[in-house]
Design an enzyme around this catalytic site. Sequence first.
Site: not given
Length: 317
Positions: A43, A125, A137, A171-172, A200, A287, A302, A306
């Site tokens: 955990d 990313h 993000d 990535e953007e 992502d 964004h 969380d 896990d």
Amino acid sequence: MKRIVSFRRGTLAAATGAALTAALLTGASGAGATVTNQAAAPDVDVAAVKADLGELQSIADANGGNRAHGRPGYQKSVDFIKGKLDEAGFTTSVQEFTSGGKKGYNLIADWKGGDEGKVVMAGSHLDSVEAGPGINDNGSGSAAILEVALAVAKADLQPTNHLRFAWWGDEEDGMVGSTHYVDSLADDDKSKIDSYLNFDMLGSPNPGYFVYDDDPELEKVFTDWYSAKNISTDPETEGDGRSDHAPFKDAGVRVGGLFTGAEATMSQEQADKWGGKAGEAFDPCYHSACDKTSNIDDKALDLNTDAIANAIWTLSS
């Protein structure tokens, strides 16, 4: 996660039964019988994930409010993640590429052992947009796989399949870093990647629980884990072709992953099963400058962390 534009670049929880399994197999006549004594996935402490997000926020605050490609905040983010992985005993490398006239960087981390002809890879990313610090993000995915990687080291995991983690640059602007990585691999090295898992946006403040449905086996690893916790999931469709799994899938690698939603709107049906707010975006700060540490749902972060740990333990066994 990359916004849609007009172009594209293009449970094996075996620990509790290990002793019984060993006893049953002791007298087995089959010469190929094997015993797995691998412990169940841990955990992962969400407080550690949030502490990493706090560090990424501080990096953005000290570097113009973002961690975007070609900006100092991105380089500092790479240095932060790499430092923790190096200390934990990973073999790390930084792959350089150029995009938009600026240098970009992918960070790759390999764990010792396992069959290098069958690589299980997890990635996210690390860059933000220029408009904000990019904590959901994609600080959320980056911090989650960092803490799972550190859990691998803490457990001194002895995987059957080789484990590799990656943090992608730019990535953007169209999955530039991950595309560069895949394109730089020889065909033989591509064939050694058994699976690529992409993470992502894992802590959207109005979260959905979406599972990539590109590969049935990888999808089932996640859906079974959530089902055991009485949490229903939906197939991930909003991010199709918009994140770093795309170049791997295009290269013939099977892909999977998790997602909590971006600018799309939560339906009433989804709100009823997840306890969210119908008619509102999964991430209203997508964004934007408000994508800060306050823009994270702790429960979703969380659970998803896990779920990643379970997948890594399961697929590498």
